[in-house]
Motif scaffolding. Sequence first.
Motif, short mmCIF file in Angstrom:
data_model
loop_
_atom_site.label_atom_id
_atom_site.label_comp_id
_atom_site.label_asym_id
_atom_site.label_seq_id
_atom_site.Cartn_x
_atom_site.Cartn_y
_atom_site.Cartn_z
N VAL A 92 56.39 32.37 -2.93
CA VAL A 92 55.01 32.79 -3.14
C VAL A 92 54.27 32.91 -1.81
O VAL A 92 53.50 33.85 -1.59
CB VAL A 92 54.29 31.81 -4.08
N GLY A 93 54.52 31.96 -0.91
CA GLY A 93 53.89 32.04 0.41
C GLY A 93 54.31 33.27 1.18
O GLY A 93 53.48 33.96 1.79
N SER A 94 55.60 33.59 1.14
CA SER A 94 56.09 34.78 1.84
C SER A 94 55.44 36.04 1.29
O SER A 94 55.04 36.94 2.04
CB SER A 94 57.61 34.89 1.67
N LEU A 95 55.33 36.10 -0.01
CA LEU A 95 54.77 37.30 -0.65
C LEU A 95 53.27 37.41 -0.43
O LEU A 95 52.74 38.52 -0.35
CB LEU A 95 55.09 37.27 -2.14
N SER A 96 52.57 36.29 -0.33
CA SER A 96 51.12 36.34 -0.16
C SER A 96 50.70 36.52 1.29
O SER A 96 49.58 36.96 1.57
CB SER A 96 50.48 35.07 -0.73
N LEU A 97 51.57 36.19 2.24
CA LEU A 97 51.23 36.39 3.65
C LEU A 97 51.11 37.87 3.99
O LEU A 97 50.32 38.26 4.85
CB LEU A 97 52.31 35.76 4.54
N ASN A 98 51.87 38.69 3.31
CA ASN A 98 51.97 40.11 3.65
C ASN A 98 50.69 40.91 3.37
O ASN A 98 50.20 41.63 4.25
CB ASN A 98 53.17 40.70 2.90
#
Length: 206
Positions: A92-98
């Motif tokens: 979730v963090g990876s996807l929301s950083l973008n």
Amino acid sequence: MAVAYAAAWLAGIAYGYWLLETGGWNGVGWERAMLRWFHARPLPFLLDRLMLATPFIGTNLTVLPAMLLVGWWLWKRRGSGLAATQLLVVSVGSLSLNPTMKHLLNRDRPDLFPLRGMFNWASYPSGHAILTTALYFTIALMLYRDRRWRWPFAVAFGIVVLTCYSRLYLSVHWPTDLIGGLLIGLAWLVGTWWSFQRYRGATSSA
């Protein structure tokens, strides 16, 4: 965990603004030359189809549902709630950083050739590079910690390389988009791994 997220976000924003300030926002000479090199070397049909399919191993369309299933299995079947939580947090963090960086910086996609395959919105950073770096190396580290397996690192490395290759081959990213994505993904990987290891140590000694 918030510190890890902030560090990854700031690393991506800092690199993006550095590109903007140094005149590399629309693709400098070496980036354009690299995209032309890829375009001039089309792959055979089956490998070309593989390049079109590769982005699915680094997108929330497939990875997030897969991690929800894996997380459920780890929690319910293996009693590893912490491992399940870690995978979901990294995903979730990876996807929301973008998206926040894409919104703030709004870099145009390369304009040299027709864009192919999966792409959406702004070019910087590469969300595929963020996710594959952070998630697959987290999985590799987990397997090494629990089973002492080394081969998952080679698999993770191969996935990241294949993903980056496909993004350039399909002409949907500038090379510096990928560098930024790798930088963000690495920062998120290190930050989350350190945070969860610290938590494990604190709970085991309590």
